[in-house]
Design a protein around this motif. Structure first.
Motif, short mmCIF file in Angstrom:
data_model
loop_
_atom_site.label_atom_id
_atom_site.label_comp_id
_atom_site.label_asym_id
_atom_site.label_seq_id
_atom_site.Cartn_x
_atom_site.Cartn_y
_atom_site.Cartn_z
N VAL A 268 49.37 -3.78 -27.49
CA VAL A 268 48.44 -3.92 -27.01
C VAL A 268 47.55 -3.64 -26.28
O VAL A 268 47.41 -3.33 -25.19
CB VAL A 268 49.67 -4.73 -25.53
N PRO A 269 46.23 -4.65 -26.70
CA PRO A 269 45.37 -4.58 -26.24
C PRO A 269 44.78 -5.39 -25.38
O PRO A 269 44.87 -6.52 -25.13
CB PRO A 269 44.24 -4.79 -27.42
N VAL A 270 44.23 -4.57 -24.18
CA VAL A 270 44.17 -4.96 -23.02
C VAL A 270 42.37 -5.21 -22.77
O VAL A 270 41.19 -4.26 -23.00
CB VAL A 270 44.78 -4.18 -21.74
N LYS A 271 42.36 -6.75 -22.09
CA LYS A 271 40.28 -6.12 -22.39
C LYS A 271 40.33 -6.83 -20.93
O LYS A 271 41.16 -6.84 -20.11
CB LYS A 271 40.48 -8.08 -22.71
N ILE A 272 38.70 -6.21 -20.63
CA ILE A 272 38.58 -6.73 -18.81
C ILE A 272 36.99 -7.26 -19.48
O ILE A 272 37.07 -6.41 -20.12
CB ILE A 272 38.77 -5.28 -18.37
N ASP A 273 37.14 -7.97 -18.70
CA ASP A 273 35.52 -9.16 -19.02
C ASP A 273 35.06 -9.40 -20.30
O ASP A 273 34.78 -8.90 -20.68
CB ASP A 273 34.33 -8.00 -17.93
N GLY A 274 36.50 -9.28 -21.42
CA GLY A 274 36.50 -9.78 -22.34
C GLY A 274 36.65 -8.92 -23.06
O GLY A 274 36.60 -9.39 -24.87
N GLU A 275 36.46 -7.79 -23.24
CA GLU A 275 36.12 -6.42 -24.16
C GLU A 275 37.51 -5.53 -24.02
O GLU A 275 38.26 -5.33 -22.31
CB GLU A 275 34.84 -5.86 -23.78
N ILE A 276 37.89 -5.07 -25.03
CA ILE A 276 39.42 -4.17 -24.83
C ILE A 276 39.06 -3.30 -24.18
O ILE A 276 37.76 -2.16 -24.97
CB ILE A 276 39.32 -4.30 -26.26
N THR A 277 39.84 -2.40 -23.91
CA THR A 277 38.77 -1.06 -22.81
C THR A 277 40.03 -0.30 -23.25
O THR A 277 39.63 0.67 -23.42
CB THR A 277 39.37 -1.07 -21.49
N PHE A 278 41.20 -0.47 -23.53
CA PHE A 278 42.79 0.56 -23.93
C PHE A 278 43.32 -0.51 -24.18
O PHE A 278 43.54 -1.91 -24.22
CB PHE A 278 42.70 0.91 -22.57
N LYS A 279 44.57 0.00 -25.07
CA LYS A 279 45.60 -0.49 -25.36
C LYS A 279 47.35 0.28 -24.86
O LYS A 279 47.98 1.45 -24.46
CB LYS A 279 46.15 -0.22 -26.84
N MET A 280 48.70 -0.68 -24.74
CA MET A 280 49.43 -0.13 -24.70
C MET A 280 50.13 -0.40 -25.08
O MET A 280 50.56 -1.52 -26.21
CB MET A 280 49.93 -1.56 -22.98
N ASN A 281 50.94 0.78 -25.19
CA ASN A 281 52.47 0.33 -26.64
C ASN A 281 53.54 0.42 -26.04
O ASN A 281 54.15 1.39 -25.42
CB ASN A 281 52.11 2.08 -27.49
N TYR A 282 53.80 -1.03 -26.90
CA TYR A 282 55.69 -1.74 -26.51
C TYR A 282 56.72 -0.69 -27.50
O TYR A 282 56.21 -1.90 -28.72
CB TYR A 282 55.37 -3.01 -26.49
N GLN A 283 57.90 -0.42 -27.04
CA GLN A 283 59.20 -0.03 -28.89
C GLN A 283 59.36 -1.17 -28.08
O GLN A 283 60.00 -1.76 -27.47
CB GLN A 283 59.27 1.17 -28.37
N HIS A 284 60.18 -1.82 -29.27
CA HIS A 284 60.94 -3.23 -29.48
C HIS A 284 62.15 -3.17 -30.65
O HIS A 284 61.76 -2.17 -31.20
CB HIS A 284 59.88 -4.41 -29.58
#
Length: 208
Positions: free
Chosen positions: A72-88
């Motif tokens: 999951v890309p996390v955006k700050i001020d419209g830009e992708i700053t880092f990503k979080m991984n989710y296991q499903h």
């Protein structure tokens, strides 16, 4: 099995619920025969096999489903700053597009909180409204001692109602062995169904 829409007679619905429940209970009974010191391992195996079983059922009706990690890309001020991984446990896809996300557990005990929070966080982080659902085998556990066994309900009614009303409702919850209060109590009966509803109708709605 194939696409089963149009074959949703009451008899066929009952067959689906009973077959899956009985098969999984047989697996659990066989694992119960393991030595007591391996009981934790047996429970883990039982849960893993149930997840695989449900994925096979969904695949068999013609729906693309996988398990795995979503980045999951996390955006700050419209830009992708880092990503979080989710296991499903279940990722229902149409091509490469994620259409719904599911959790599969033998019971909701100790797990219901995380499922609600996962939906809230995922959709908040992605700015989407991706459906999240849960599939449970049952919500009972053995109590007592040999010769005097009974059952206890493990469903946390207050937690379920609280998260549904104050956090976010799940996009339906399914049981192979539905508890009596789930078909009579307000809020519960509006959000909890027998498993046959998932394979005959609801999963196709998720794919629309």
């Amino acid at each position: 099995m194939g696409d089963i829409r149009g074959s949703d007679s009451e008899e066929n619905r009952n067959i689906v619920n009973r077959t899956i429940y009985t098969a999984q209970q047989c697996i659990g009974a066989a694992l119960d025969a393991l030595p007591a010191k391996k009981s934790n391992t047996a429970r883990k195996i039982n849960g893993d096999l149930f997840e695989r079983f449900i994925r096979l059922v969904i695949s068999d009706i013609g729906v693309n489903v996988i398990e795995g990690t979503i980045s999951v890309p996390v955006k700050i001020d419209g830009e992708i700053t880092f990503k979080m991984n989710y296991q499903h446990d279940l990722i229902v896809q149409d091509g490469t597009k994620t259409k719904a996300i599911g959790s599969v557990k033998t019971s909701s005990k100790d797990r219901i909180d995380k499922i609600f929070i996962d939906k809230f966080l995922y959709n908040k982080l992605t700015d989407t409204s991706t459906p999240h659902f849960a599939i449970f085998l049952n919500d009972v556990q053995r109590k007592g001692k040999e010769g005097e066994y009974g059952i206890n309900a493990t469903f946390l009614t207050g937690h379920f109602k609280g998260y549904t009303v104050k956090l976010n409702p799940l996009d339906d919850v399914y049981y192979c062995d539905i508890r009596p209060n789930m078909v009579t109590e307000k809020i519960l009966k509006d959000h909890i169904k027998a498993f046959d509803n998932f394979v005959f109708t609801d999963i196709w709605r998720f794919l629309e």
